[in-house]
Design a protein around this motif. Structure first.
Motif, short mmCIF file in Angstrom:
data_model
loop_
_atom_site.label_atom_id
_atom_site.label_comp_id
_atom_site.label_asym_id
_atom_site.label_seq_id
_atom_site.Cartn_x
_atom_site.Cartn_y
_atom_site.Cartn_z
N ALA A 56 36.53 -3.49 -0.50
CA ALA A 56 35.77 -2.55 0.33
C ALA A 56 34.28 -2.69 0.10
O ALA A 56 33.48 -2.72 1.05
CB ALA A 56 36.22 -1.12 0.03
N ALA A 57 33.88 -2.79 -1.16
CA ALA A 57 32.45 -2.90 -1.49
C ALA A 57 31.86 -4.20 -0.98
O ALA A 57 30.72 -4.23 -0.49
CB ALA A 57 32.27 -2.80 -3.01
N SER A 58 32.61 -5.27 -1.07
CA SER A 58 32.11 -6.57 -0.60
C SER A 58 31.92 -6.57 0.91
O SER A 58 30.93 -7.10 1.43
CB SER A 58 33.08 -7.68 -1.00
N LEU A 59 32.87 -5.97 1.62
CA LEU A 59 32.72 -5.86 3.06
C LEU A 59 31.49 -5.03 3.42
O LEU A 59 30.70 -5.40 4.29
CB LEU A 59 33.99 -5.24 3.65
N LEU A 60 31.32 -3.91 2.73
CA LEU A 60 30.15 -3.07 2.98
C LEU A 60 28.87 -3.84 2.69
O LEU A 60 27.89 -3.76 3.45
CB LEU A 60 30.22 -1.81 2.12
N GLY A 61 28.85 -4.59 1.61
CA GLY A 61 27.67 -5.38 1.28
C GLY A 61 27.34 -6.42 2.34
O GLY A 61 26.16 -6.64 2.67
N ARG A 62 28.36 -7.05 2.91
CA ARG A 62 28.12 -8.02 3.97
C ARG A 62 27.52 -7.36 5.20
O ARG A 62 26.59 -7.88 5.83
CB ARG A 62 29.42 -8.73 4.34
N VAL A 63 28.05 -6.19 5.56
CA VAL A 63 27.52 -5.46 6.72
C VAL A 63 26.08 -5.02 6.46
O VAL A 63 25.22 -5.09 7.35
CB VAL A 63 28.43 -4.27 7.06
N LEU A 64 25.80 -4.56 5.24
CA LEU A 64 24.43 -4.19 4.90
C LEU A 64 23.49 -5.38 4.97
O LEU A 64 22.33 -5.26 5.39
CB LEU A 64 24.38 -3.57 3.50
N GLY A 65 23.99 -6.55 4.57
CA GLY A 65 23.17 -7.76 4.69
C GLY A 65 22.83 -8.06 6.13
O GLY A 65 21.68 -8.40 6.46
N GLY A 66 23.81 -7.94 7.02
CA GLY A 66 23.54 -8.16 8.44
C GLY A 66 22.57 -7.13 8.99
O GLY A 66 21.67 -7.47 9.78
N ALA A 67 22.72 -5.87 8.56
CA ALA A 67 21.80 -4.83 9.02
C ALA A 67 20.39 -5.10 8.54
O ALA A 67 19.41 -4.90 9.27
CB ALA A 67 22.28 -3.46 8.53
N ALA A 68 20.26 -5.56 7.29
CA ALA A 68 18.93 -5.87 6.76
C ALA A 68 18.30 -7.05 7.49
O ALA A 68 17.08 -7.06 7.73
CB ALA A 68 19.02 -6.16 5.26
N ASN A 69 19.11 -8.03 7.85
CA ASN A 69 18.58 -9.15 8.64
C ASN A 69 18.00 -8.68 9.96
O ASN A 69 17.01 -9.22 10.46
CB ASN A 69 19.69 -10.18 8.91
N LEU A 70 18.62 -7.66 10.54
CA LEU A 70 18.17 -7.12 11.82
C LEU A 70 16.97 -6.20 11.68
O LEU A 70 16.01 -6.27 12.46
CB LEU A 70 19.33 -6.37 12.49
N LEU A 71 16.99 -5.33 10.67
CA LEU A 71 16.01 -4.24 10.57
C LEU A 71 14.87 -4.53 9.60
O LEU A 71 13.81 -3.92 9.71
CB LEU A 71 16.72 -2.95 10.14
N ASP A 72 15.10 -5.38 8.61
CA ASP A 72 14.09 -5.70 7.60
C ASP A 72 13.52 -4.43 6.95
O ASP A 72 12.31 -4.21 6.95
CB ASP A 72 12.97 -6.52 8.22
#
Length: 328
Positions: A252-268
């Motif tokens: 669960a944590a790894s999936l959340l981390g991947r989604v947060l990485g994608g969000a950070a790529n978008l929002l910086d």
């Protein structure tokens, strides 16, 4: 309490309703809690809210100037619930602001609970001083808030920051005859495999909330072991070294981390803040979140700090109070 304006603040969640008095510095007094009648519809939920709020209004007396309500669901500009998931049945369409104002005799401000938490963390918490931030609450559901210069960006319809309803990076695997997904560990050290096919509380399939919320972790453990345990018990087993418990939390944590990485790529953003009950798992959650985030994030955002929320469970309450004070 020295004299200063007070707000009756209420935080309506999927499992509990919390209330308290909040001052202009974000200090919280006289907290009350009750279970959320989540299956009984808007009328019952608002009755529980008012049962908590009325004694606080009376206790605060002339110092109480407003009511601030944070709630799960999408809140429209006039304080009505425009949309809600199955976590609160019959909540959509409820005129939260109107009911509260008539019952309490106070001006009311109604905001999404994650937006409230974002406001609190941006003004006095872990995102204070940051130009932009992403505050993500992981609990019964998963929500988020995009904050900029101390204010929450709500978006056109009020759904901005809804990270829990981002499609999750999951895989399809062969299932057992009994219908439960087979427990699979990926070879990579960054993440454990998360199995596709779960319906989210919003009705769609395989949003991150369906795999990384508290109930989702409990469901994963039940599917892997056949045992029905709460998150706290699963975390205790994980800390003692039980591989199944460690696996479901890491997945669960790894999936959340991947989604947060994608969000950070978008929002910086300047900072990412994790709030909510699941975030209190500490390093069990944060270590795999951070590893997966760094693996997914572009070079420019890889160093974005991921912090634990400062305000903990009180963030929604404090944010509801501050939102009401700022609206005056």
């Amino acid at each position: 309490m020295s004299w200063s304006p007070l707000v009756v603040a209420v935080d309506i969640g999927g499992t509990k309703i919390a209330a308290g008095l909040v001052d202009a510095e974000g200090r919280l007094y006289e907290q009350r809690r009750t279970a959320t009648p989540a299956d009984e519809g808007g009328e019952a939920i608002m009755a529980a809210v008012l049962d908590c709020a009325r004694p606080l209004r009376d206790l605060g007396g002339d110092r109480v100037v407003a009511c601030g309500i944070a709630t799960a669901g999408v809140v429209d500009p006039v304080g009505r619930i425009a949309g809600s998931t199955d976590l609160l049945k019959g909540w959509a369409g409820t005129d939260v602001r109107g009911i509260a104002e008539r019952a309490l005799g106070l001006p009311a401000t109604v905001v999404n609970d994650c937006h409230a938490a974002g406001t609190a963390e941006a003004r006095i918490g872990a995102a204070r001083g940051a130009r932009t931030g992403l505050v993500v609450a992981v609990g019964t559901g998963i929500g988020g808030a995009l904050v900029a210069d101390g204010a929450t960006v709500t978006g056109r319809s009020g759904t901005a920051g809804a990270l829990g309803h981002v499609p999750a990076p999951v895989v399809s695997v062969t299932t057992r005859a009994m219908g439960a997904p087979a427990p699979v560990l990926a070879g990579a050290t960054v993440q454990a495999t998360v199995v596709a096919g779960r319906r989210c509380s919003c009705g769609a399939f395989d949003h991150v909330e369906a795999h990384a919320s508290g109930p989702a972790i409990e469901r994963s453990y039940r599917e892997v072991t056949g045992r029905v345990l709460g998150l706290r018990e699963i975390a205790s087993l994980a800390r003692s070294g039980q591989p199944q418990a460690r696996h479901v939390i890491t997945a669960a944590a790894s999936l959340l981390g991947r989604v947060l990485g994608g969000a950070a790529n978008l929002l910086d953003p300047d900072v990412i803040v994790l709030a909510g009950g699941v975030s209190r798992l500490g390093s069990l959650l944060l270590s795999p979140v951070r590893r997966a985030f760094r693996a997914e994030a572009l070079t420019g955002v890889r160093g974005v700090p991921i912090r634990e929320a400062v305000l903990g469970e009180s963030a929604g309450l404090v944010g509801a109070g501050l939102s009401a004070l700022y609206a005056r």
